[in-house]
Design a protein around this motif. Structure first.
Motif, PDB file in Angstrom:
ATOM      1  N   PHE A 169       0.846  -1.187   0.000  1.00 42.74           N
ATOM      2  CA  PHE A 169       0.000   0.000   0.000  1.00 42.74           C
ATOM      3  C   PHE A 169       0.887   1.244   0.000  1.00 42.74           C
ATOM      4  O   PHE A 169       1.964   1.261   0.595  1.00 42.74           O
ATOM      5  CB  PHE A 169      -0.866   0.061   1.267  1.00 42.74           C
TER       6      PHE A 169
ATOM      7  N   LEU B 186       0.111   4.684   1.577  1.00 36.86           N
ATOM      8  CA  LEU B 186      -0.920   5.345   2.370  1.00 36.86           C
ATOM      9  C   LEU B 186      -1.137   6.791   1.957  1.00 36.86           C
ATOM     10  O   LEU B 186      -2.242   7.319   2.047  1.00 36.86           O
ATOM     11  CB  LEU B 186      -0.544   5.285   3.853  1.00 36.86           C
TER      12      LEU B 186
ATOM     13  N   GLN C 285      -3.103   6.518  -1.175  1.00 33.55           N
ATOM     14  CA  GLN C 285      -4.150   5.487  -1.079  1.00 33.55           C
ATOM     15  C   GLN C 285      -4.106   4.566  -2.300  1.00 33.55           C
ATOM     16  O   GLN C 285      -5.115   4.305  -2.946  1.00 33.55           O
ATOM     17  CB  GLN C 285      -5.535   6.120  -0.939  1.00 33.55           C
TER      18      GLN C 285
ATOM     19  N   ASN D  44      -7.019   5.330  -5.039  1.00 37.20           N
ATOM     20  CA  ASN D  44      -8.221   5.610  -4.263  1.00 37.20           C
ATOM     21  C   ASN D  44      -8.858   4.336  -3.732  1.00 37.20           C
ATOM     22  O   ASN D  44     -10.054   4.106  -3.864  1.00 37.20           O
ATOM     23  CB  ASN D  44      -9.237   6.399  -5.100  1.00 37.20           C
ATOM     24  N   TYR D  45      -8.017   3.499  -3.094  1.00 35.86           N
ATOM     25  CA  TYR D  45      -8.553   2.295  -2.445  1.00 35.86           C
ATOM     26  C   TYR D  45      -9.529   2.716  -1.347  1.00 35.86           C
ATOM     27  O   TYR D  45      -9.258   3.639  -0.582  1.00 35.86           O
ATOM     28  CB  TYR D  45      -7.410   1.476  -1.852  1.00 35.86           C
TER      29      TYR D  45
ATOM     30  N   LEU E  75     -10.851   3.153   1.971  1.00 37.61           N
ATOM     31  CA  LEU E  75     -10.249   2.995   3.295  1.00 37.61           C
ATOM     32  C   LEU E  75     -11.219   2.343   4.265  1.00 37.61           C
ATOM     33  O   LEU E  75     -12.431   2.471   4.154  1.00 37.61           O
ATOM     34  CB  LEU E  75      -9.816   4.358   3.832  1.00 37.61           C
ATOM     35  N   GLY E  76     -10.637   1.650   5.233  1.00 37.29           N
ATOM     36  CA  GLY E  76     -11.441   1.070   6.293  1.00 37.29           C
ATOM     37  C   GLY E  76     -12.347  -0.055   5.837  1.00 37.29           C
ATOM     38  O   GLY E  76     -13.345  -0.341   6.495  1.00 37.29           O
TER      39      GLY E  76
ATOM     40  N   GLY F 101      -7.813  -3.159   4.151  1.00 37.72           N
ATOM     41  CA  GLY F 101      -7.283  -1.822   3.928  1.00 37.72           C
ATOM     42  C   GLY F 101      -7.044  -1.059   5.218  1.00 37.72           C
ATOM     43  O   GLY F 101      -7.490  -1.456   6.289  1.00 37.72           O
ATOM     44  N   PRO F 102      -6.324   0.070   5.139  1.00 38.74           N
ATOM     45  CA  PRO F 102      -6.066   0.894   6.329  1.00 38.74           C
ATOM     46  C   PRO F 102      -7.373   1.431   6.901  1.00 38.74           C
ATOM     47  O   PRO F 102      -8.318   1.709   6.178  1.00 38.74           O
ATOM     48  CB  PRO F 102      -5.205   2.041   5.796  1.00 38.74           C
TER      49      PRO F 102
ATOM     50  N   VAL G  98      -7.491   4.326   8.559  1.00 43.05           N
ATOM     51  CA  VAL G  98      -7.453   5.743   8.229  1.00 43.05           C
ATOM     52  C   VAL G  98      -6.279   5.976   7.307  1.00 43.05           C
ATOM     53  O   VAL G  98      -5.407   5.134   7.151  1.00 43.05           O
ATOM     54  CB  VAL G  98      -7.301   6.623   9.495  1.00 43.05           C
ATOM     55  N   ASN G  99      -6.234   7.163   6.710  1.00 42.62           N
ATOM     56  CA  ASN G  99      -5.125   7.485   5.835  1.00 42.62           C
ATOM     57  C   ASN G  99      -3.994   8.107   6.647  1.00 42.62           C
ATOM     58  O   ASN G  99      -3.988   8.061   7.871  1.00 42.62           O
ATOM     59  CB  ASN G  99      -5.577   8.390   4.697  1.00 42.62           C
TER      60      ASN G  99
ATOM     61  N   ASN H 158      -3.560   1.952  11.545  1.00 46.63           N
ATOM     62  CA  ASN H 158      -3.836   1.118  10.370  1.00 46.63           C
ATOM     63  C   ASN H 158      -4.025  -0.308  10.855  1.00 46.63           C
ATOM     64  O   ASN H 158      -3.689  -0.638  11.987  1.00 46.63           O
ATOM     65  CB  ASN H 158      -2.702   1.205   9.341  1.00 46.63           C
TER      66      ASN H 158
END
Length: 327
Positions: free
Chosen positions: A208, A210, A213, A263-264, A266-267, A293-294, A296-297, A303
Motif C-alpha cells: 500500500f 498510504l 491510497q 483511491n482504495y 479505506l477502512g 485496507g487501512p 485511516v489514511n 492502520n
C-alpha cells in the motif's frame, strides 16, 4: 403344378462390403436374396428372439423398417406361386446396429442448446464435463473431439481432461456394444464447444501507499494458448464476503502482470480477482485475494495491517519497510 424353387440365402443388399454395411442400420435392414422362377411374390420370415413375423413382398431388394436396434435377426425367404410356397431358404443371421446417441452436451445445458460459450461449470480451460442419453445396457461410447482425439470406452457424465484452453471442439459420439464390438453411426450434427481461457495464478498484494491510497497487485505471467495474443486480463473487485460478480476495475494485455489501483476504499475489506477474456470467452475468476485496507489514511493514527493479514490465492509481500509511507 409343383411349388416354386427355394430362393437363395438372404444377405444385406449392396455390391461391396461398404455398401452392405450402409444398409445395416439401427432401425432397418435392407436385404436381397437369390431370385427364382416361376414366382408371383416372396414371403420373408423374421425371427427376433421368440417373436416371428412374416412380410410379403415382391422382388428384392427389400427394406425391413422399424426394427429393434442392436438385436439379432434370423431371416429366411420363400417363394410363392399361386397358392403354393417353396421351402424356406437357408437362414441369414444379422444384428442391427446400436442406436445412434443424441449429440453430447455440456452438463448443465439443455439438449437443444447450441452456445459454444455456455456459462456453466462443466466448461473449463482444460476439461469439459459432457453427457448424453444412454442408448441401452452393455453399451459404452466413443467420444470424438476432432483432430484424431477419440476417447474410447467412455460414459455420459464424465469429465474429459487434457484439452487445450480457448479451443473450439467439434464433438460427436457413437455407441459401442462391448460384447460384439459393433458400433453405431456417430451423432450428428456436430456439437461445438469452446474451452475457456486459463485462470491466472499468483494474485498477490505487493503493498500500500498510504499517502496516495494506492494498492499494487501482481500476478504470474500466463503461458501461451490458442488466441492468447488477442486476449486480455480483467481485474475485478468486490466487497469481501459478497457472492456477486466483481466489478471490473481494469483490463490489459497479457504481457502486463501488475496493476496499481488508486483511491482504495479505506477502512474496508475487499476481494480482488482476475480472469482472462478472449473476446466473449472468459476464464473463471481466480481465487479471491482478500485485502484488509487501512482504517485511516496518513492524516490519522491507526492502520490494520498488523492486526489482520491479507488472505487469498497468493501470500502477499510488503514493499520496502524502510519507507515510512509504505506498509
Amino acid at each position: 403344378m409343383p411349388p416354386p424353387p427355394k430362393p437363395g440365402t438372404p444377405k444385406l443388399a449392396g455390391s461391396n462390403a461398404s455398401e452392405r454395411e450402409k444398409n445395416r442400420k439401427a432401425s432397418s435392414l435392407k436385404i436381397t436374396w437369390g431370385t427364382v422362377t416361376p414366382v408371383d411374390s416372396y414371403q420373408i420370415q423374421i425371427n427376433v428372439g421368440n417373436n416371428v413375423t412374416h412380410v410379403n413382398t415382391g422382388a428384392p431388394p427389400k427394406l425391413l423398417a422399424n426394427r429393434p436396434d442392436n438385436t439379432k435377426h434370423i431371416i429366411r425367404v420363400r417363394a410363392k406361386k399361386g397358392d403354393l410356397f417353396s421351402p424356406f431358404s437357408d437362414a441369414f443371421s444379422v444384428f442391427t446396429r446400436p442406436k445412434t446417441p443424441d449429440r453430447p452436451r455440456l452438463v448443465g445445458t439443455a439438449t437443444t442448446a447450441d452456445d459454444p460459450l455456455a456459462d456453466v461449470k462443466a466448461r473449463a480451460a482444460n476439461s469439459l464435463k459432457l453427457t448424453w442419453p444412454s442408448v441401452g445396457s452393455g453399451i459404452t461410447y466413443d467420444l470424438d473431439f476432432g483432430g484424431g482425439d477419440v476417447r474410447n470406452g467412455v460414459s455420459p457424465g464424465e469429465t474429459f481432461e487434457d484439452l487445450e484452453p480457448n479451443k473450439l471442439y467439434q464433438l460427436r459420439v457413437r455407441a459401442r456394444d462391448e460384447a460384439r464390438g459393433d458400433v453405431s453411426d456417430f451423432s450428428s450434427p456436430l456439437r461445438k464447444v469452446r474451452t475457456r481461457p486459463p485462470i491466472p495464478t499468483g494474485l498477490s498484494r505487493l503493498g500500500f501507499d498510504l499517502f496516495f491510497q494506492q494498492i499494487q497487485l501482481n500476478w504470474d505471467s500466463v503461458s501461451t494458448f490458442p488466441g492468447h495474443k488477442q486476449s486480455k486480463w480483467q481485474l475485478g473487485r468486490r466487497k469481501a464476503g459478497s457472492t456477486s460478480d466483481p466489478q471490473v476495475l481494469a483490463t490489459g494485455n497479457l504481457s502486463l502482470t501488475h496493476f496499481i489501483e488508486t483511491n482504495y476504499p479505506l477502512g474496508t475489506q475487499q476481494e480482488y480477482l482476475i480472469r482472462i477474456a478472449a473476446g466473449k470467452n472468459h476464464s473463471f475468476w481466480s481465487p479471491a485475494l482478500t485485502v484488509n485496507g487501512p482504517i485511516v489514511n496518513l492524516l490519522g493514527i491507526q492502520n490494520s495491517f498488523a492486526i489482520i493479514p491479507d488472505v487469498g490465492a497468493a501470500v502477499p509481500s510488503l514493499l520496502d519497510q524502510s519507507d515510512p509511507f509504505r506498509l
